[in-house]
Motif scaffolding. Sequence first.
Motif, PDB file in Angstrom:
ATOM      1  N   GLY A 188       0.836  -0.865  -0.055  1.00  7.14           N
ATOM      2  CA  GLY A 188      -0.062   0.221   0.039  1.00  7.14           C
ATOM      3  C   GLY A 188       1.007   1.292  -0.012  1.00  7.14           C
ATOM      4  O   GLY A 188       1.990   1.296   0.096  1.00  7.14           O
ATOM      5  N   VAL A 189       0.233   2.415  -0.022  1.00  8.92           N
ATOM      6  CA  VAL A 189       0.806   3.686  -0.294  1.00  8.92           C
ATOM      7  C   VAL A 189       1.068   4.519   0.943  1.00  8.92           C
ATOM      8  O   VAL A 189       1.523   5.545   0.944  1.00  8.92           O
ATOM      9  CB  VAL A 189       0.307   4.440  -1.520  1.00  8.92           C
ATOM     10  N   ASP A 190       0.664   4.177   2.170  1.00 11.15           N
ATOM     11  CA  ASP A 190       0.847   4.723   3.400  1.00 11.15           C
ATOM     12  C   ASP A 190       2.178   4.478   3.935  1.00 11.15           C
ATOM     13  O   ASP A 190       2.050   3.504   4.964  1.00 11.15           O
ATOM     14  CB  ASP A 190      -0.476   4.393   4.219  1.00 11.15           C
ATOM     15  N   ILE A 191       3.110   4.942   3.716  1.00 10.28           N
ATOM     16  CA  ILE A 191       4.450   4.626   4.105  1.00 10.28           C
ATOM     17  C   ILE A 191       5.244   5.798   4.879  1.00 10.28           C
ATOM     18  O   ILE A 191       4.908   7.029   4.793  1.00 10.28           O
ATOM     19  CB  ILE A 191       5.270   4.372   2.727  1.00 10.28           C
ATOM     20  N   LYS A 192       5.825   5.352   5.886  1.00 10.74           N
ATOM     21  CA  LYS A 192       6.815   6.139   6.530  1.00 10.74           C
ATOM     22  C   LYS A 192       8.200   5.738   6.659  1.00 10.74           C
ATOM     23  O   LYS A 192       8.495   4.446   6.600  1.00 10.74           O
ATOM     24  CB  LYS A 192       6.371   6.270   8.045  1.00 10.74           C
ATOM     25  N   THR A 193       9.116   6.629   6.379  1.00  4.61           N
ATOM     26  CA  THR A 193      10.507   6.401   6.710  1.00  4.61           C
ATOM     27  C   THR A 193      11.219   7.115   7.845  1.00  4.61           C
ATOM     28  O   THR A 193      10.632   8.344   7.684  1.00  4.61           O
ATOM     29  CB  THR A 193      11.168   6.298   5.343  1.00  4.61           C
ATOM     30  N   GLN A 194      12.279   6.811   8.415  1.00  2.00           N
ATOM     31  CA  GLN A 194      13.144   7.433   9.466  1.00  2.00           C
ATOM     32  C   GLN A 194      14.552   6.953   9.214  1.00  2.00           C
ATOM     33  O   GLN A 194      14.710   5.795   9.106  1.00  2.00           O
ATOM     34  CB  GLN A 194      12.518   7.164  10.856  1.00  2.00           C
ATOM     35  N   VAL A 195      15.514   8.261   9.260  1.00  2.00           N
ATOM     36  CA  VAL A 195      16.678   7.905   9.125  1.00  2.00           C
ATOM     37  C   VAL A 195      17.567   8.642  10.365  1.00  2.00           C
ATOM     38  O   VAL A 195      17.297   9.886  10.652  1.00  2.00           O
ATOM     39  CB  VAL A 195      17.363   8.341   7.720  1.00  2.00           C
ATOM     40  N   THR A 196      18.153   7.985  11.127  1.00  2.00           N
ATOM     41  CA  THR A 196      19.120   8.611  11.834  1.00  2.00           C
ATOM     42  C   THR A 196      20.594   8.413  11.620  1.00  2.00           C
ATOM     43  O   THR A 196      21.332   7.454  11.025  1.00  2.00           O
ATOM     44  CB  THR A 196      19.116   7.781  13.436  1.00  2.00           C
ATOM     45  N   VAL A 197      21.147   9.744  11.692  1.00  2.00           N
ATOM     46  CA  VAL A 197      22.604  10.032  10.912  1.00  2.00           C
ATOM     47  C   VAL A 197      23.390  10.414  12.303  1.00  2.00           C
ATOM     48  O   VAL A 197      23.091  10.870  13.289  1.00  2.00           O
ATOM     49  CB  VAL A 197      22.798  11.331  10.172  1.00  2.00           C
ATOM     50  N   ASP A 198      24.608   9.459  12.357  1.00  2.00           N
ATOM     51  CA  ASP A 198      25.596   9.726  13.497  1.00  2.00           C
ATOM     52  C   ASP A 198      26.604  10.852  12.942  1.00  2.00           C
ATOM     53  O   ASP A 198      27.259  10.531  11.979  1.00  2.00           O
ATOM     54  CB  ASP A 198      26.151   8.399  13.727  1.00  2.00           C
ATOM     55  N   TYR A 199      26.723  11.738  13.718  1.00  2.00           N
ATOM     56  CA  TYR A 199      27.879  12.969  13.507  1.00  2.00           C
ATOM     57  C   TYR A 199      28.922  12.660  14.371  1.00  2.00           C
ATOM     58  O   TYR A 199      30.165  13.213  14.158  1.00  2.00           O
ATOM     59  CB  TYR A 199      27.260  14.273  13.599  1.00  2.00           C
TER      60      TYR A 199
END
Length: 322
Positions: A188-199
Amino acid sequence: MENNASKACGKQRMENKMEKKSQYLFTSEVVSPGHPDKCADIIADSIVDRLIIEDSNSRVASEVFVAGKHVVIGGEVKSNAKLSQNDYEKIVKDALAKIGYDGKSAFTKEQALHPDDVQVQVLLNQQSPDISQGVDQTTGEIGAGDQGIMFGFASNEAAEFMPAAIVYARRLCDTVYNYALKNNDKFGVDIKTQVTVDYVTKENFENGLPQKIHTIVVSAPCVEGMKIEEVRAIIQELIDNSGLPSKLYDKNSTIIHINPTGRYVNHSSLHDSGLTGRKLIVDSFGGYAPIGGGAQSSKDYTKVDRSGLYAARWIAKHIVAS
C-alpha cells in the motif's frame, strides 16, 4: 608505582573505549503521499491549482480534514472560478486516485480507502474583504495575504543542499512509494521512513559533516497474505538500491527496522485521520532548523507562509551553494 601505572593504563583504555563509542545522533522522518496528512495536503493543493488555473487572481486558503471515508473542505476562497459540489468531489477523487487510492489495489475496502466510497463535504466561505484590501492594492503591487515568520535553511551535507537525515529519509520513502505504486498487489501507499545520522561529535554536526547512517526505519503496508520475511526482504533490497552514499551506509553495521511491529495491513484514513499542515517538519527541514509554524499547502501565492518560505529557502540555498 606499578599499581599506579596499571591504573593509568586502565584509565587510558577506558577513555579510548568511550571515544570509540562517541555518538551525536540526529533523526528525521518522512511520509509518503499516501499518508492521510499528505492526502489532505495534496487535496488542498489540487483545489488551489484548479482555482488558479481558471482564475489566476484566485485567493485560496482551504483546509482539508480526512477521516475514514469523509473528506471535509473548509476555509476561505475568493475567485471568479465557480466550482460545484460535483467539481470538488472530482478534484478529491482524482487526487486520491493519483496518490494510489484508486480502488485497483489488492486491499479490501475495510483495509484501505477506496475513492468510490469517499464522501465530500464543502464548507468554504468567501474571503474577508479585510484581507483582500491588503492584498490587491491600487498601485498594482500585491500585498502579503497574512502575517507570518519564515525561516530559510540550507546545508551542504547533500547535493540537494538539505540536511542528510531528511534527504535520505525522503529518498527511501520515494523509493518504497514508487515500488508500491507499481506493485499494488503487494504494498500500500501509506508509508513512513525514518533515518538517524551519526555525526559522532557536536562539532561535526555544526559543520555539516555526517559520519554514517546509524539507523533506518521503514514502515509500509502489505497485503494480508504476505509473510513478514518476504516484506522485509523486498524492502531491504529497495534500501540497498536506493542510492544511499556508500561512505555513510553499510547494511552490515546500520541498524535497520522494517515494519518493526510486524503486521501492517490496515492503513489510509480509514485507520488514521489526516489534516492539512500537520507535517510541517517533513515539508521543511526535518527538524534541523526552526520553522515559522504556518503550512504551505492549501494557500495561494499571496500567502507568505508559502511564498515567503519558498523565497527564504531559495536565498539560503544559493548562499550555501556559493
